[in-house]
Structures are given as C-alpha cells and as structure tokens.
Design an enzyme around this catalytic site. Sequence first.
Site, short mmCIF file in Angstrom:
data_model
loop_
_atom_site.label_atom_id
_atom_site.label_comp_id
_atom_site.label_asym_id
_atom_site.label_seq_id
_atom_site.Cartn_x
_atom_site.Cartn_y
_atom_site.Cartn_z
N HIS A 147 0.89 -1.30 0.11
CA HIS A 147 0.11 0.03 0.15
C HIS A 147 0.86 1.23 -0.08
CE1 HIS A 147 -3.35 -2.72 1.49
NE2 HIS A 147 -2.10 -3.36 1.99
N SER A 175 14.48 21.80 -16.50
CA SER A 175 13.34 22.56 -16.50
C SER A 175 13.78 23.93 -17.37
CB SER A 175 12.64 22.95 -15.43
OG SER A 175 11.71 24.11 -15.45
#
Length: 458
Positions: free
Chosen positions: A157, A278
């Site tokens: 999980h 970026s």
Amino acid sequence: MSQKPWDGRFSEQTDRAVEAFTSSIAVDRRLYTYDIDGSIAHSRTLARAGILTEKEADELVFGLETVRGEIESGTFEYSDSLEDIHMHIEDRLSTHVGGLAKKLHTARSRNDQVALDTRLYVRDQCGKIIGHLTGLCKAFTDLAEKYIDVVMPGYTHLQRAQPVLFSHHMMAYFEMFSRDAARFEDCLKRVDVLPLGSAALAGTTYPLDRAYTAELLGFSSVSDNSMDAVSDRDFILEFLSCAAICMTHLSRISEELVIWSSAEFAFVDLPDAFCTGSSIMPQKKNPDIPELVRGKAGRVFGSLTAMLTLMKSLPLAYNRDMQEDKPPLMDAVDTVRACLDIYIRMLPKIVVNQSITEAAAGRGYLNATDMADYLVEKGMPFREAHGVVGKAVAYALGEKKELHELALDELRFFSGLIEEDVFPALSVRKMIDRRTTHGGTSAKNVADAIARARKRFP
Ligand code: ARG
C-alpha cells in the site's frame, strides 16, 4: 495512374482519392525484406512443382534480390497507385525480368502473402525483443549484485511494511522480465507457422510442396487450414498481449524510480545523462525516462485494444479491415524495443543512496511482525501476539519512539514473555537474515537467486 492487377473486371479507373485511401505502402514498406524472402521461397516452390523452370526461378530470384538492393540503397520509388509493398515489388521486378514477373503470383494471393510477411516480421521482432529482455534481466542482476547487501523498506500500500534487501527488490523485476522473455518465446511457437500456399482462402489447385516452402523460410510447421491461415491475426494479438504485459512491468519499475528519485524519498539518484531540466526552474532534474516509459505503456495497451477491436466479429476469411493491423503492431514493436533499450542503458548508472534506504528501513515499525514472531517462539499464538504488538506500537507512537527504542520494562508491560533477547530479534539485519524460506529476502537466498539468474542468462 498505373494498371491494376484486377483491371480486367473493371470499366472505370480507380479514383485517385480511393488510391490514397486504400494505400498501405507508407506502413507496409517496412515488410519489404520479408516480402522478398517469401517471393524467393515461392519461386523455388513453383519450380519444384514444375510450374516454373529452374532457370525461370533463378531469374526471378536474381530480379528479387536486385529489387532488395534498390530498396536498401534508397533508389526505390514508392507510389500510392501501387497500393502496397507486394505490388510495388512485383511491379519493379518486371523492369528487371520482364514478362516473367507475371508468373510469380501463380498459386498465391496477397492474402496468404501478407499473412506470411507479417508472420516473418513478428517472428523476427520476437527474437529481437527476447534479446532486449535478456539484456534487461542481466542489468537487473548486475544491479542486485552491486547493491547486494543494501537494506531498504519493503512496502505494501506504499506504506513501510518490512525490511528487504534492495537486491531482492531488483530480483523481483528480474523474475517479471524473465517471464516476459518466456512469454515471447511461447508466442513465437504459434507465430512460427507457414501460411503461404493457402492462396486467397481455399488453398490452390497447383501441387505446391508447402513443407519445402516452410523449410526454405525456416518455419517449424505449415498451417492446417487455409481459411484460418489467411484470416486470423491471433499471433499479432498474442504478441501484443506479451508486449502489453511487458510494458506493465516497465511501468511499475518506472513509477518506483520516479518516486524513489524524489526529494521526499531520495533512495536513488538517476544519471544526469538520462534526465532533463526545466526551462524555467534552474534547480530541476526530472526523471523523464521513467516518466515517458510509464506513459508509453498506455500506447502499447492502445495497440492491443485496437487489434482486439479490429478482429472482433470479422467474418471469415480475409477482410480489408485487416490491413489496419500493421500500424498498431509496428508502433508497439518500436515502442517496446525503445523502452527496453533505454532501460538497459540507464539501469547500470543508477546510484542507490544506501544510508537513506537503511535509515528508512529502521523507522516506521517495520519490526512489528518480527516482534510478534518473537512472542510466537516463546509460545504465544500468533493472533494474540499480533494484538500485543499492536498495543505496543500504539504506546510507542505516543512516546514518539520505535519498538526497539522502548526500555525492556516498557515492553514487558505488554507481555511478560519479552526478555532482553527481543532486541537483537528486532534488528534490521536479523529480520532480513531470518527470512530464509525459498524466495524470501535473506542474503543467502538473494545470492542464490543471482546465481540462478547468471545461469539462465550467462
Ligand atoms: N495490403 C493488404 C493488407 O495489408 C494486403 C492484402 C490485400 N488483399 C486484398 N484482397 N485486397 O491486408
């Protein structure tokens, strides 16, 4: 406007828009080498059946090889009016061998011809992909070996669960990709069947020795039903299923690398050469490769879905719809191969931040199961032990401590069975080493798994 092979029956020339619409040459030109191999084998088979003389077959083979040379040297001209690669090659062949080219299509239809070309293509691509998967399996094994002793949290999980070795985690991917390789091997068995000789749908009146054709083209067997051979594409469906499963596996390691390379985890550093920055944020280093691979998985699923939808409800035998099989097939081939290739290049350059993964494995109550197992060893039933440890965890949470940071007296409050020897049992190293059942994460098991992997892919 060229002459069509079906001109005899028609009183009008094909509309140019129809030529453009029905043309598949932009896509099936990639099959040229298989088409030529198939035509060479067909020429030889026609000669063996006495339909061509040996000399005629030799001439056709020479002409076909000349066309192959022209295509490979880039001098070959393509045109929508010739519709597909089969007609292009036959048309060009006639400039080399004249009227003899018209004999090549005896006892053959484009229906069995295209089924053959596509099978030869898929057979080749299965082999190439198995090669990539072998490389990838080796890369995972190398990575496991390099970081054999590094401990990290194992998750369920995406919550910390129990400590595992990083190498065990990598070998989990080895298992997945080695099964993918086995799946493609299995797919290959059903691809490896000769459809040529089925003609349009019903077989042919000429006495073709199909076993001989199969031998020439390296097929293990010959199709048993002509209608099936020209009209099913389940070998493409199966290939795309294998490809889709493989992409699912790639998408999972990709997702993990994206997560692990984030500042929040910082478990791994991806190589600069495999990341981009970026255009606005100077500090950024983005995990583009795993992201793109994750995204491209969707593209391959799309190919499988397109192909299932294409074949669904089609009546036997050949239908023109089936020309639409090649774009999704070829796109999936290119995509899977590119993804496997880039992973083989990137994986060896991944750096694992051992101190961070080990520290993470030491916090978050990853030793709670082992404490319950400790109580079981002292005679307590597991369900009861689970409850005891659960209470101890709740207490430790309140104290902002780990289980192994509590004092013996504090622990004994939850069970009198707990003694000093609980502390070594709660150490990360002990937890790993005790998981010795076959397939578990103990260092010995992982070393054995690596040895098995080396044997399988030396
Ligand atoms: N381009 C066609 C395809 O890919 C070749 C077979 C054409 N057969 C036909 N009967 N029109 O399916």
